[in-house]
Design a protein around this motif. Structure first.
Motif, PDB file in Angstrom:
ATOM      1  N   ASN A 289       5.713  -4.115   8.933  1.00  0.00           N
ATOM      2  CA  ASN A 289       4.787  -3.199   8.397  1.00  0.00           C
ATOM      3  C   ASN A 289       5.378  -2.133   8.056  1.00  0.00           C
ATOM      4  OD1 ASN A 289       2.153  -4.312   8.576  1.00  0.00           O
ATOM      5  ND2 ASN A 289       2.149  -4.223  10.805  1.00  0.00           N
ATOM      6  N   ALA A 290       6.943  -1.934   8.122  1.00  0.00           N
ATOM      7  CA  ALA A 290       7.811  -0.695   7.598  1.00  0.00           C
ATOM      8  C   ALA A 290       7.228   0.327   8.366  1.00  0.00           C
ATOM      9  CB  ALA A 290       7.676  -0.647   6.366  1.00  0.00           C
ATOM     10  N   LEU A 291       6.982   0.220   9.514  1.00  0.00           N
ATOM     11  CA  LEU A 291       6.613   1.346  10.474  1.00  0.00           C
ATOM     12  C   LEU A 291       7.290   2.606  10.305  1.00  0.00           C
ATOM     13  CD1 LEU A 291       5.424  -0.638  13.661  1.00  0.00           C
ATOM     14  CD2 LEU A 291       4.067  -0.012  11.703  1.00  0.00           C
ATOM     15  N   GLY A 292       8.615   2.511  10.667  1.00  0.00           N
ATOM     16  CA  GLY A 292       9.182   3.887  10.921  1.00  0.00           C
ATOM     17  C   GLY A 292       8.639   4.571  11.950  1.00  0.00           C
ATOM     18  N   GLU A 293       9.079   5.772  12.138  1.00  0.00           N
ATOM     19  CA  GLU A 293       8.593   6.508  13.296  1.00  0.00           C
ATOM     20  C   GLU A 293       6.989   7.160  13.182  1.00  0.00           C
ATOM     21  OE1 GLU A 293       9.149  10.931  15.780  1.00  0.00           O
ATOM     22  OE2 GLU A 293      10.064  10.640  13.876  1.00  0.00           O
TER      23      GLU A 293
ATOM     24  N   ARG B 158       0.773  -1.221   0.016  1.00  0.00           N
ATOM     25  CA  ARG B 158       0.060   0.239   0.133  1.00  0.00           C
ATOM     26  C   ARG B 158       1.168   1.189   0.024  1.00  0.00           C
ATOM     27  NH1 ARG B 158      -4.957  -1.877  -1.184  1.00  0.00           N
ATOM     28  NH2 ARG B 158      -5.485  -3.945   0.003  1.00  0.00           N
ATOM     29  N   PRO B 159       0.367   2.427  -0.626  1.00  0.00           N
ATOM     30  CA  PRO B 159       1.106   3.725  -0.664  1.00  0.00           C
ATOM     31  C   PRO B 159       1.606   4.102   0.664  1.00  0.00           C
ATOM     32  CG  PRO B 159      -0.474   3.613  -2.228  1.00  0.00           C
ATOM     33  CD  PRO B 159      -0.867   2.521  -1.604  1.00  0.00           C
ATOM     34  N   GLU B 160       2.293   4.755   1.187  1.00  0.00           N
ATOM     35  CA  GLU B 160       2.536   5.061   2.746  1.00  0.00           C
ATOM     36  C   GLU B 160       1.459   5.916   3.230  1.00  0.00           C
ATOM     37  OE1 GLU B 160       5.061   8.902   4.545  1.00  0.00           O
ATOM     38  OE2 GLU B 160       6.302   6.904   4.097  1.00  0.00           O
ATOM     39  N   ALA B 161       0.684   6.968   2.405  1.00  0.00           N
ATOM     40  CA  ALA B 161      -0.154   7.575   3.165  1.00  0.00           C
ATOM     41  C   ALA B 161      -1.558   6.762   3.440  1.00  0.00           C
ATOM     42  CB  ALA B 161      -0.862   8.732   2.285  1.00  0.00           C
ATOM     43  N   GLU B 162      -1.788   5.790   2.605  1.00  0.00           N
ATOM     44  CA  GLU B 162      -2.944   4.904   2.722  1.00  0.00           C
ATOM     45  C   GLU B 162      -2.564   3.952   3.994  1.00  0.00           C
ATOM     46  OE1 GLU B 162      -5.859   1.707   0.324  1.00  0.00           O
ATOM     47  OE2 GLU B 162      -3.918   2.252  -0.451  1.00  0.00           O
ATOM     48  N   ALA B 163      -1.497   3.193   3.833  1.00  0.00           N
ATOM     49  CA  ALA B 163      -1.112   2.453   5.039  1.00  0.00           C
ATOM     50  C   ALA B 163      -1.019   3.233   6.541  1.00  0.00           C
ATOM     51  CB  ALA B 163       0.368   2.008   4.608  1.00  0.00           C
ATOM     52  N   LEU B 164      -0.637   4.428   6.607  1.00  0.00           N
ATOM     53  CA  LEU B 164      -0.721   5.191   7.717  1.00  0.00           C
ATOM     54  C   LEU B 164      -2.142   5.197   8.083  1.00  0.00           C
ATOM     55  CD1 LEU B 164       2.268   7.751   7.350  1.00  0.00           C
ATOM     56  CD2 LEU B 164       2.183   5.836   8.959  1.00  0.00           C
ATOM     57  N   ASP B 165      -3.077   5.557   7.185  1.00  0.00           N
ATOM     58  CA  ASP B 165      -4.373   5.895   7.551  1.00  0.00           C
ATOM     59  C   ASP B 165      -5.017   4.411   8.162  1.00  0.00           C
ATOM     60  OD1 ASP B 165      -4.468   8.489   6.937  1.00  0.00           O
ATOM     61  OD2 ASP B 165      -5.312   8.012   4.861  1.00  0.00           O
ATOM     62  N   VAL B 166      -4.693   3.428   7.509  1.00  0.00           N
ATOM     63  CA  VAL B 166      -5.145   1.961   7.831  1.00  0.00           C
ATOM     64  C   VAL B 166      -4.674   1.754   9.449  1.00  0.00           C
ATOM     65  CG1 VAL B 166      -5.012  -0.556   7.279  1.00  0.00           C
ATOM     66  CG2 VAL B 166      -5.380   1.052   5.445  1.00  0.00           C
ATOM     67  N   MET B 167      -3.303   1.898   9.513  1.00  0.00           N
ATOM     68  CA  MET B 167      -2.905   1.863  10.912  1.00  0.00           C
ATOM     69  C   MET B 167      -3.674   2.637  11.952  1.00  0.00           C
ATOM     70  SD  MET B 167       1.265   1.783  10.170  1.00  0.00           S
ATOM     71  CE  MET B 167       1.832   0.826   8.927  1.00  0.00           C
ATOM     72  N   SER B 168      -3.860   3.859  11.522  1.00  0.00           N
ATOM     73  CA  SER B 168      -4.730   4.720  12.496  1.00  0.00           C
ATOM     74  C   SER B 168      -6.018   4.301  12.979  1.00  0.00           C
ATOM     75  CB  SER B 168      -4.515   6.341  12.042  1.00  0.00           C
ATOM     76  OG  SER B 168      -3.239   6.850  11.914  1.00  0.00           O
ATOM     77  N   ILE B 169      -6.496   3.860  11.617  1.00  0.00           N
ATOM     78  CA  ILE B 169      -7.961   3.221  11.964  1.00  0.00           C
ATOM     79  C   ILE B 169      -8.135   1.990  12.684  1.00  0.00           C
ATOM     80  CG2 ILE B 169      -9.926   1.857  10.636  1.00  0.00           C
ATOM     81  CD1 ILE B 169      -9.252   3.809   8.451  1.00  0.00           C
ATOM     82  N   PHE B 170      -7.155   0.994  12.678  1.00  0.00           N
ATOM     83  CA  PHE B 170      -7.085  -0.231  13.607  1.00  0.00           C
ATOM     84  C   PHE B 170      -6.765   0.458  14.903  1.00  0.00           C
ATOM     85  CE2 PHE B 170      -7.390  -2.521   9.767  1.00  0.00           C
ATOM     86  CZ  PHE B 170      -7.658  -3.858  10.047  1.00  0.00           C
ATOM     87  N   SER B 171      -5.578   1.514  15.126  1.00  0.00           N
ATOM     88  CA  SER B 171      -5.313   1.764  16.563  1.00  0.00           C
ATOM     89  C   SER B 171      -6.583   2.421  17.156  1.00  0.00           C
ATOM     90  CB  SER B 171      -4.129   2.853  16.390  1.00  0.00           C
ATOM     91  OG  SER B 171      -3.856   3.464  17.581  1.00  0.00           O
ATOM     92  N   GLU B 172      -7.134   3.181  16.385  1.00  0.00           N
ATOM     93  CA  GLU B 172      -8.649   3.864  17.211  1.00  0.00           C
ATOM     94  C   GLU B 172      -9.526   2.860  17.584  1.00  0.00           C
ATOM     95  OE1 GLU B 172      -9.842   7.061  14.734  1.00  0.00           O
ATOM     96  OE2 GLU B 172      -7.915   8.356  14.803  1.00  0.00           O
TER      97      GLU B 172
END
Length: 539
Positions: free
Chosen positions: A222-226, A193-207
């Motif tokens: 998951n190539a998280l990085g900071e 997934r593109p980085e922006a989409e991946a970060l949004d997906v992570m945020s949704i799961f986190s919330e």
């Protein structure tokens, strides 16, 4: 290629392409496993295998192809081995195709069915071929989680790449069951997934999972990085009972490590913490050391292949003194050096419950190895695994190593490969294996410049132990006579003696630098011939 003869004249040297090294063979097995389990024109046509099935078949294919090619080479020993290599590759390709045609195969619909273990209340969608999950598929795939009164406590979403639409479907579902969840595995769930989409997906799961009371959380691969760590911030900050946390292969830089330190405030119950294969470095290791100081219950710590040098190694080592319940420690493949090794030894005196310790490829040298051996001699009475390969350990450290080993009667595995113990060191180590080592199963002293006498002494010490299973002394300088002696010692249990195909009976690494270059060149040429192996045609 030409090389200089003893009289100074040039002589022609034939580069041997056969047999391949063990590393080359393993490389080929891994490549064939990928050919059997990942999308290609033929896996699309015939179906692909699971990772477990692919791995099993890849090993069988390689062994069969190697045997055929080796027999062929035996009929033309004066050749350069190129025809054997050609047969090797051809046989592998043919057998890969046969396996795919015969199955078993994983169909698209079947691979998307979740595995439900009612006894364990485990919901698992990770099995089968990797797949992208979008909104429609998510509605169907996750529907069991919406059933009233379900009792799922463990979920695994690994090996499925969630898009934004699928994440929006998953979010409310996870929120509805988060109070009952105890284990969550979302490793490798945004691949491709593109980085922006991946970060949004992570945020949704986190919330969605914020406020859950998890004991196990895996967000590896998951190539998280900071940015990724902070995308999981709400989930991480809300955990008060976490016992296991996995952050492997996540691009954990120093900034990301600092974010983990900041966002995981409650670590009193943490028993397992894994950071394998990241780019943490010294500054990141210093941040991780702060976490360790807050982990009095930690039993299993892994910080391997994380680019940690001396400064970070010293910080981690000092912090481990606070982890007095530690049972398993894995720091392999870093750049600690002597100073960090000595500091680690100081902490090991306090880690009396250690059962497994992996300290290979840390640049410990003799001083670091001696300090650690002296510490372990006094501590860790129940030690079962000791690995210190690739640390430039010489015979000077052997007395301390032997004194430590002699006391470890619970030891089942010892790995001191890729050091420089030579005969004197190996003989001293051999003398450490007394009658009390009934549980010892595996010893690896490969690549230690060992000759016949030391190899014989080692074999005689080990073969009489009732539980012993495997000795590896490959890659040493054992004469042909010595090899015959080893085989005779193990004649009643030949399977306990490892292969000796990379041994140099002449007693030198190479006759000279040029011949070493020739060997490297031949290996490179062999790997070049095999690297493009694929199923690309039907014969």
């Amino acid at each position: 290629m030409d090389a200089k003869a003893p009289n100074g004249e040039r002589q022609h040297v034939t580069i041997k392409l056969w047999p391949p090294s063990q590393n080359t063979r393993q490389m080929l097995v891994e490549r064939m496993k990928n050919n059997l389990s990942t999308p290609t024109i033929f896996t699309t046509k015939y179906g692909s295998l699971s990772d477990v099935e692919a791995s099993k078949h890849a090993k069988q294919i390689e062994e069969s192809a190697f045997t055929s090619a080796n027999q062929h080479y035996g009929q033309e020993p004066d050749g350069d081995g190129s025809s054997a290599v050609q047969m090797y590759a051809s046989e592998c390709s043919k057998l890969i195709l046969e396996v795919l045609k015969n199955g078993p195969r994983i169909q698209e619909k079947e691979s998307l069915k979740p595995k439900v273990d009612s006894a364990e209340s485990f919901f698992d969608i990770s099995k089968g071929q990797r797949a992208f999950i979008e909104e429609d598929e998510a509605q169907t795939l996750l529907s069991p989680l919406k059933e009233p009164g379900n009792s799922y406590t463990k979920i695994c979403f690994s090996n499925r790449s969630f898009g934004l639409g699928a994440a929006r479907v998953a979010g409310p579902i996870l929120t509805s069951i988060k109070s009952q969840l105890k284990e969550v595995d979302v490793s490798d769930f945004v691949a491709g997934r593109p980085e922006a989409e991946a970060l949004d997906v992570m945020s949704i799961f986190s919330e969605a999972l914020e406020g859950s009371h998890l004991r196990y959380l895996n967000i590896s691969d998951n190539a998280l990085g900071e940015k990724g760590v902070r995308a999981f911030g709400k989930l991480l900050q809300s955990q008060t009972s976490l016992e296991e946390l996995y952050l492997m292969n996540d691009g954990i830089s120093k900034e990301a490590a600092q974010a983990v330190c900041e966002l995981v405030p409650s670590t009193e119950k943490l028993r397992v913490l894994h950071f394998h294969n990241n780019m943490t470095g010294d500054e990141g290791a210093i941040a991780i050391s702060e976490i360790l100081r807050r982990c009095p219950s930690l039993e299993d710590f892994r910080c391997s292949s994380t680019r940690v040098g001396s400064e970070g190694g010293v910080a981690l080592s000092a912090a481990l003194a606070k982890c007095k319940n530690l049972k398993k420690l894995d720091l392999r493949d870093n750049m600690f050096g002597i100073e960090a090794g000595v500091k680690l030894s100081e902490s090991l005196y306090k880690n009396e419950y250690l059962t497994e310790i992996y300290l290979s490829y840390l640049n410990l040298e003799d001083d670091g190895a001696i300090a650690i051996a002296n510490a372990l001699k006094e501590a860790a009475p129940s030690l079962t695994v000791l690995e210190m390969a690739g640390n430039d350990i010489t015979a000077a450290a052997a007395p301390s190593m032997a004194a430590c080993i002699s006391r470890k009667t619970a030891l089942t595995k010892l790995n001191l490969s890729e050091n420089d113990l030579k005969d004197d060191g190996a003989i001293q180590i051999s003398k450490a294996f007394g009658e009390g080592h009934d549980q010892l199963k595996e010893v690896d002293l490969s690549l230690n410049s060992i000759r016949m006498v030391a190899a014989r002494t080692l074999a005689q010490a080990l073969v009489r132990l009732p539980g012993f299973k495997f000795l590896n002394v490959n890659g040493n300088f054992i004469s042909e006579e010595g090899i015959d002696e080893l085989k005779d010692i193990f004649k009643e249990c030949a399977e306990k003696l490892g292969p000796l195909d990379e041994n140099d009976p002449d007693g030198e690494d190479f006759a000279d630098k040029e011949s070493g270059d020739e060997d490297e060149e031949s290996q490179d040429e062999l790997e070049e011939k095999l690297k493009n192996l694929d199923v690309n045609r039907e014969d």
